[in-house]
Design a protein around this motif. Structure first.
Motif, PDB file in Angstrom:
ATOM      1  N   SER A 274      -8.016  -7.976  -0.936  1.00 55.03           N
ATOM      2  CA  SER A 274      -9.136  -7.731  -1.845  1.00 55.03           C
ATOM      3  C   SER A 274      -9.670  -6.314  -1.690  1.00 55.03           C
ATOM      4  O   SER A 274     -10.014  -5.647  -2.678  1.00 55.03           O
ATOM      5  CB  SER A 274     -10.261  -8.737  -1.600  1.00 55.03           C
ATOM      6  OG  SER A 274      -9.832 -10.046  -1.919  1.00 55.03           O
ATOM      7  N   GLU A 275      -9.746  -5.836  -0.447  1.00 53.44           N
ATOM      8  CA  GLU A 275     -10.224  -4.471  -0.220  1.00 53.44           C
ATOM      9  C   GLU A 275      -9.242  -3.451  -0.776  1.00 53.44           C
ATOM     10  O   GLU A 275      -9.639  -2.444  -1.382  1.00 53.44           O
ATOM     11  CB  GLU A 275     -10.436  -4.241   1.277  1.00 53.44           C
ATOM     12  CG  GLU A 275     -10.758  -2.814   1.674  1.00 53.44           C
ATOM     13  CD  GLU A 275     -12.033  -2.271   1.035  1.00 53.44           C
ATOM     14  OE1 GLU A 275     -12.199  -1.034   1.008  1.00 53.44           O
ATOM     15  OE2 GLU A 275     -12.865  -3.077   0.552  1.00 53.44           O
ATOM     16  N   ASN A 277      -7.174  -3.945  -3.297  1.00 57.33           N
ATOM     17  CA  ASN A 277      -7.272  -4.005  -4.756  1.00 57.33           C
ATOM     18  C   ASN A 277      -8.564  -3.379  -5.265  1.00 57.33           C
ATOM     19  O   ASN A 277      -8.593  -2.800  -6.359  1.00 57.33           O
ATOM     20  CB  ASN A 277      -7.155  -5.458  -5.226  1.00 57.33           C
ATOM     21  CG  ASN A 277      -5.719  -5.957  -5.202  1.00 57.33           C
ATOM     22  OD1 ASN A 277      -4.790  -5.161  -5.323  1.00 57.33           O
ATOM     23  ND2 ASN A 277      -5.537  -7.251  -5.038  1.00 57.33           N
ATOM     24  N   ARG A 278      -9.635  -3.479  -4.487  1.00 60.75           N
ATOM     25  CA  ARG A 278     -10.890  -2.811  -4.879  1.00 60.75           C
ATOM     26  C   ARG A 278     -10.673  -1.304  -4.961  1.00 60.75           C
ATOM     27  O   ARG A 278     -11.126  -0.637  -5.904  1.00 60.75           O
ATOM     28  CB  ARG A 278     -11.986  -3.134  -3.869  1.00 60.75           C
ATOM     29  CG  ARG A 278     -13.355  -2.556  -4.227  1.00 60.75           C
ATOM     30  CD  ARG A 278     -14.332  -2.704  -3.088  1.00 60.75           C
ATOM     31  NE  ARG A 278     -13.992  -1.845  -1.963  1.00 60.75           N
ATOM     32  CZ  ARG A 278     -14.279  -0.543  -1.916  1.00 60.75           C
ATOM     33  NH1 ARG A 278     -14.894   0.050  -2.938  1.00 60.75           N
ATOM     34  NH2 ARG A 278     -13.947   0.167  -0.855  1.00 60.75           N
ATOM     35  N   ASN A 302     -13.265 -13.169   5.139  1.00 60.70           N
ATOM     36  CA  ASN A 302     -14.222 -12.341   4.402  1.00 60.70           C
ATOM     37  C   ASN A 302     -14.385 -10.955   5.000  1.00 60.70           C
ATOM     38  O   ASN A 302     -15.180 -10.163   4.518  1.00 60.70           O
ATOM     39  CB  ASN A 302     -15.599 -13.034   4.328  1.00 60.70           C
ATOM     40  CG  ASN A 302     -16.172 -13.339   5.701  1.00 60.70           C
ATOM     41  OD1 ASN A 302     -15.706 -12.815   6.713  1.00 60.70           O
ATOM     42  ND2 ASN A 302     -17.185 -14.183   5.735  1.00 60.70           N
TER      43      ASN A 302
END
Length: 424
Positions: A274-275, A277-278, A302
């Protein structure tokens, strides 16, 4: 009596708000931490000390959502055991070909059963081939059917399929093969069993297409295993992790490999994805799927890149007995393969393929913040890290245990230094 009362009062307080569930964990850690230091609590009303500490940490947890830097440091300092849920299990029967998504998989001494037990080699040189040399390998999809490995061309189904036995009968021709000299493989030349001319002919056609000639250019080999009398006198049945390689100190003498590059198992975190892709989307670039990184286990979480700090972990589940102990070996250094769309299909099925990614992402973005020692290590200046290589604390204890979706990976202890900053 005072401790029991304090514990009960604090638990009642945090139970009133789901967002403060971290406080209960921290409360218990803080209680034992103070009790283990003689004289620390003298002259202090321990009930109020512990309650105020727990509630203060509860506020921190609720405000930071478990993501604040202070929260993470406290968690590691107090030795909090953290659980992750396993949300994906992938095996890759043939090195560098498409993978299989499974609901469960059996462990053996060298990782997951059927994971990278086969490889494609160049007949003339004996070199193990990967997507770096033959990009079409990612389009060859495997199935495990009736004790056989079945290969099919996902892009050209008209080419039909081919099958070979999964288990090592010990009857095939023994061949030596070698990997391109690398920091992972060193000078290892493991002994393998050739899988025959039929699959060699099919592979040559699948990988070279119209350019394929009469010569059977590519051979499928299986790492020599436990079956068959012809292997009983061979001293090296499986590769030793880190043998004659820069990573030798990361592994124990009982860590075995088949055709994995670095370790028996590779674990990737969705929080880290997720990081990444951010950062990609911030630059106006499309996100990537976790399949790009060809990991065996996918875990939730998380905290991005928390795995850099793992030291000892335990796999726990209904079919894992008292648990399977793991240790972090090293971060996984990534190559050009991550820039290609990977294919992961369900067991007994064949997946659809997508156009090859022509950019150098996510490798380019990873190089901006995931280089070993900030890019100061000359050996890994162009190889950023994503996901972690782990090995078994005791390989015999892991054999024949089954890992399932929904099982947990518990971080039992934390390293004093990030794996990304370590010197190997």
């Amino acid at each position: 009596a005072i401790l029991a009362q304090a514990l009960a009062q604090t638990r009642a307080a945090v139970a009133a708000c789901d967002k403060l569930w971290y406080a209960n964990i921290f409360y218990q850690d803080l209680m034992w931490w103070t009790l283990m230091r003689p004289g620390f609590t003298q002259g202090i009303e321990i009930r109020y000390l512990l309650m105020s500490g727990a509630l203060g940490l509860a506020v921190l947890a609720s405000l930071g959502g478990g993501k604040s830097s202070l929260f993470r440091r406290l968690r590691r300092f107090l030795g909090w055991r953290h659980q992750h849920r396993i949300v994906g299990i992938h095996v890759f029967p043939v090195k560098s070909m498409a993978g299989l998504e499974l609901s469960s998989a059996v462990l053996c001494s060298h990782g997951f059963a059927h994971d990278r037990r086969f490889a494609v080699v160049d007949r003339s040189s004996g070199q193990v081939l990967t997507q770096r040399e033959r990009a079409r390998m990612r389009l060859i999809t495997p199935s495990l059917i009736d004790g056989h490995l079945v290969l099919q061309d996902g892009e050209r189904p008209e080419n039909g399929s081919v099958r070979v036995p999964l288990m090592d009968s010990g009857e095939g021709e023994l061949v030596k093969m070698w990997a391109k000299p690398s920091q992972e493989w060193g000078t290892c030349e493991p002994l393998c069993a050739d899988c025959g001319n039929e699959v060699a002919r099919w592979l040559t056609q699948a990988l070279d297409g119209q350019e394929a000639g009469e010569e059977l250019k590519y051979r499928l080999v299986r790492m020599a295993g436990q079956g068959g009398k012809c292997y009983e006198e061979k001293p090296k049945k499986l590769r030793k992790a880190g043998a004659e390689a820069v990573w030798a100190d990361c592994y124990g003498e009982h860590d075995n490999l088949v055709f994995q590059d670095g370790s028996p198992m590779l674990i990737a975190s969705l929080a880290s994805l997720s990081e990444l892709n951010r950062r990609l989307q911030k630059e106006g670039k499309p996100p990537v799927n976790v399949s790009r990184f060809r990991a065996n286990l996918i875990v939730d979480g998380n905290e991005p890149f928390e795995e850099d700090w793992w030291s000892r972990m335990t796999l726990q589940g209904s079919d894992l007995g008292s648990g399977v102990a793991l240790k972090l070996a090293k971060p996984c250094h990534r190559c050009i393969v991550t820039t290609k769309t990977q294919v992961i299909v369900g067991e007994g099925e064949h997946g659809e393929t997508r156009p090859t990614n022509t950019s150098l992402e996510p490798l380019t973005t990873l190089k901006k913040f995931r280089l070993q020692r900030g890019g100061k290590d000359e050996r890994f200046k162009t190889a950023p890290c994503f996901a972690v290589n782990v090995s078994f604390v005791s390989p015999p204890d892991a054999t024949w245990r089954k890992v399932q979706i929904g099982d947990t990976l518990t971080v039992d202890s934390w390293a004093s230094q990030s794996a990304l900053e370590a010197t190997y």
